[in-house]
Write an enzyme that holds these catalytic residues in place. Structure first.
Site, PDB file in Angstrom:
ATOM      1  N   GLU A 222      21.369 -51.879 -51.742  1.00  0.00           N
ATOM      2  CA  GLU A 222      22.600 -52.679 -51.724  1.00  0.00           C
ATOM      3  C   GLU A 222      23.274 -52.688 -53.096  1.00  0.00           C
ATOM      4  O   GLU A 222      24.488 -52.546 -53.214  1.00  0.00           O
ATOM      5  CB  GLU A 222      22.315 -54.118 -51.276  1.00  0.00           C
ATOM      6  N   ASP A 354      21.249 -45.229 -40.205  1.00  0.00           N
ATOM      7  CA  ASP A 354      22.608 -44.680 -40.269  1.00  0.00           C
ATOM      8  C   ASP A 354      22.914 -43.741 -41.442  1.00  0.00           C
ATOM      9  O   ASP A 354      23.193 -42.548 -41.274  1.00  0.00           O
ATOM     10  CB  ASP A 354      23.655 -45.816 -40.236  1.00  0.00           C
ATOM     11  N   GLU A 491      33.107 -49.834 -40.290  1.00  0.00           N
ATOM     12  CA  GLU A 491      32.745 -48.458 -39.893  1.00  0.00           C
ATOM     13  C   GLU A 491      33.778 -47.765 -39.010  1.00  0.00           C
ATOM     14  O   GLU A 491      34.075 -46.574 -39.199  1.00  0.00           O
ATOM     15  CB  GLU A 491      31.372 -48.425 -39.202  1.00  0.00           C
TER      16      GLU A 491
HETATM   17  C1  DMJ Z   1      28.153 -51.770 -46.063  1.00  0.00           C
HETATM   18  O1  DMJ Z   1      27.465 -52.445 -47.036  1.00  0.00           O
HETATM   19  C2  DMJ Z   1      27.895 -50.300 -46.107  1.00  0.00           C
HETATM   20  O2  DMJ Z   1      28.870 -49.643 -45.378  1.00  0.00           O
HETATM   21  C3  DMJ Z   1      26.555 -49.947 -45.580  1.00  0.00           C
HETATM   22  O3  DMJ Z   1      26.310 -48.584 -45.605  1.00  0.00           O
HETATM   23  C4  DMJ Z   1      26.419 -50.457 -44.163  1.00  0.00           C
HETATM   24  N1  DMJ Z   1      26.759 -51.839 -44.049  1.00  0.00           N
HETATM   25  C5  DMJ Z   1      27.869 -52.398 -44.738  1.00  0.00           C
HETATM   26  C6  DMJ Z   1      29.144 -52.513 -43.949  1.00  0.00           C
HETATM   27  O4  DMJ Z   1      29.025 -52.744 -42.633  1.00  0.00           O
END
Ligand code: DMJ
Length: 589
Positions: A222, A354, A491
């Site tokens: 993060e 993902d 997304e």
């Molecule tokens: C973001 O922090 C990033 O896109 C991450 O890869 C996935 N989740 C959140 C947004 O949904």
């Protein structure tokens, strides 16, 4: 051009008498030169020009060959040339801090006290950049997005300044890592939108207040995608060394995460003690987390000339590459000590899986398409998705990506909204020469993701959607009440922008506009925007009192880009965009 005249203009130098022999020689040379025909002189000039160019190329081309990990990974570093604008011209392609400073009294001059121009770092060759500027919104839809950004920023500034996230309803804040996430995550969005005042206050806060020397456990992934990525992106746009210095301080504190037996990083680390550890709830790291830090650490190595960051993350990618997979698909947990996947873990393109796939492709692009195994693994994984995860719902026939549980045995027709990043990434791959059939898959997934919005009365997608594959009920899509929340995630908007970039089909803009209006209607509150608990009920969306930093970093940035009338506002042949929507430069290798 009259070269003689030019030369004589510049060779007026007084030399001491002991050099009088040289003077004589120069006179003879001049006389000899004047006797040459025009044709002979042009010939000599051509030879000299060729020799000069070759010498320049050789000197600046390869200053350092770094062997990474003993595995023949070669990074070409070249000395940083602050004066050369042909290679470095991307720095001129956007409004620099200069532009903003001049219109913003009080901000120190670039090159002033806090900027150390004497640092002689190395930097990898960058391809030439197009000339464009981030000079603010030009379309009415972009203006509406900027208005939304300003509204969110105002609430954050008033009630949560310096904290991670705004709680817009209770007029408070929440701290996750205590790193002012919303500010750092927003810097490049602010820059792209051309917001001068906001840039000044955000930059001042980063310079004076952002402190990584805190006794706090943070999540490596993060903090890397949001903070390190955010700092690097704004560094590249603004050329402001302060941002790079902050990035180095942070990365040095994160680097011990990789000190495991295998080299796979632990998920968490204390920023002050620099002691890493596995998450409290599991002995394992998440696969997507250990594989979604490479763009940022590599970029830092290229920007500083210090290969240690790239070495650490490159090793992780190579270890992952060597592990056995299910037709390119990976379980979502991996142990940092053994370096092995947790074999019974789920396989998904949603949470914890993902961006493993995303960074295969994007690392390949970042390195000038020079690391082939990354592209091969990406292609294999898309074939794996088609073979094991892709299904079509009934009765309407929406193509979706489900999950495999129990190490790949049981299929679950469940798709996270997170998965909707994939069509955009597929389109990016096709743009870079990957199989055309990926675009067909991208198109099918776009329709499905759009349905997750259309079929909710709020026109906002839930966090998770289930698909009907048995024909047990009349609807293709089903949302459980526990999954009906919307966190202002980006997304699908991200994919809309990529698809629009590569197809020029304005349908994607129309879809984006409808979703933006839904955000405006159901998530906008007096002091900002809020996550909601229920997209299925327009009468009570159950506001959750939380504005995540990615709403400003990603959702609003992608909307702004989507509504641009300049197709190259952010050129995808020049920048690769990290998982948190922070653009980083593409390198030649
Ligand atoms: C973001 O922090 C990033 O896109 C991450 O890869 C996935 N989740 C959140 C947004 O949904």
């Amino acid at each position: 051009m009259n070269y003689n005249k030019k030369l004589s203009d510049f060779i007026r130098v007084d030399v001491p008498t002991e050099l009088s022999n040289d003077k004589r020689k120069t006179k003879n040379l001049k006389r000899y030169w004047n006797q040459l025909s025009k044709c002979q002189r042009s010939f000599i000039f051509s030879i000299l020009a060729i020799l000069l160019l070759t010498a320049f190329y050789l000197v600046s081309g390869e200053r350092q060959l770094a062997m990474l990990n003993g595995e023949n990974v070669r990074i070409k570093y070249t000395s940083r040339n602050t004066g050369d604008s042909s290679r470095d011209s991307h720095f001129n392609s956007v409004p620099t801090v200069d532009d903003i400073v001049q219109q913003n009294q009080g901000l120190e001059e670039p090159g002033g006290a806090e900027v150390d121009n004497t640092v002689n770092r190395n930097q990898v060759l960058l391809p030439p950049r197009t000339q464009h500027r981030f000079s603010g919104p030009t379309t009415s839809r972009q203006k509406a997005v900027v208005k939304a950004f300003k509204h969110a920023w105002k609430g954050y500034k008033q009630y949560a300044w310096g904290h991670d996230n705004l709680k817009p309803i209770s007029e408070g804040y929440s701290d996750w890592f205590g790193l002012g996430l919303t500010i750092v995550d927003s810097l490049d969005t602010i820059f792209i939108m051309g917001l001068k005042e906001e840039f000044k206050e955000a930059r001042d806060w980063v310079k004076n207040e952002l402190n990584f020397d805190i006794d706090k456990d943070v999540n490596l992934f993060e903090v890397t995608i949001r903070v390190l990525g955010g700092l690097l992106s704004i560094y590249h746009f603004s050329k402001d060394e302060m941002f790079l210095e902050k990035a180095v301080d942070l990365a040095d504190r994160l680097l011990p995460s990789f000190d495991s037996e295998s080299g796979i990083p632990f998920s968490d680390i204390n920023l002050r003690t620099r002691k890493p550890h596995a998450p409290k709830w599991s002995p394992d790291s998440s696969t997507s987390e250990v594989s979604t830090i490479q763009l940022e650490f590599r970029d830092l190595s290229r920007a500083t000339g210090d290969p240690k960051y790239e070495i650490a993350v490159d090793k992780v990618s190579r270890l992952l590459h060597k592990l056995e997979k299910k037709d390119g698909l990976v379980p979502i947990f991996i142990n940092a000590n053994t370096g092995q996947f947790r074999s019974y873990a789920s396989i998904t393109l949603g949470a914890r899986g993902d961006s493993y796939y995303e960074y295969l492709l994007k690392q390949w692009i970042q390195t000038g398409k020079s690391i082939d195994y990354l592209k091969d693994d990406f292609i294999e994984s898309i074939d794996g998705i088609e073979k094991h995860l892709l299904r079509v719902s009934v009765p309407k026939g929406y193509t979706f990506i489900g999950e495999l549980l129990g190490g790949g045995r049981d299929f679950k027709p469940k798709m996270d909204h997170l998965t909707c990043y994939l069509p955009g990434t597929l389109a990016l791959g096709v743009h870079n020469g990957l199989p055309k059939k990926h675009l067909r898959l991208a198109n099918d997934l776009m329709k499905t993701c759009y349905q997750t919005y259309v079929q909710q009365p709020t026109f906002l997608a839930p966090e998770i959607t289930y698909f009907n594959i048995q024909g047990e009920n009349p609807n293709d899509l089903h949302v459980k009440s526990n999954d009906a929340h919307n966190l202002l995630r980006p997304e699908f908007i991200e994919s809309l922008w990529y698809m629009y970039q590569f197809t020029n089909d304005s349908t994607y803009q129309e879809w984006g506009w409808k979703i933006f209006q839904a955000f405006e209607k159901y998530t906008k509150v007096v002091n900002g925007y809020t996550s909601i608990g229920n997209v299925k009920n327009t009468a009570n969306v159950r506001p959750r009192d939380m504005m995540e930093s990615f709403f400003l970093s990603e959702t609003l940035k992608y909307l702004y880009l989507l509504f641009s009338d300049d197709p190259k506002l952010l050129n995808l042949d020049e920048y690769v965009i990290n998982s948190e929507a922070h653009p980083l430069p593409i390198h030649l290798s």
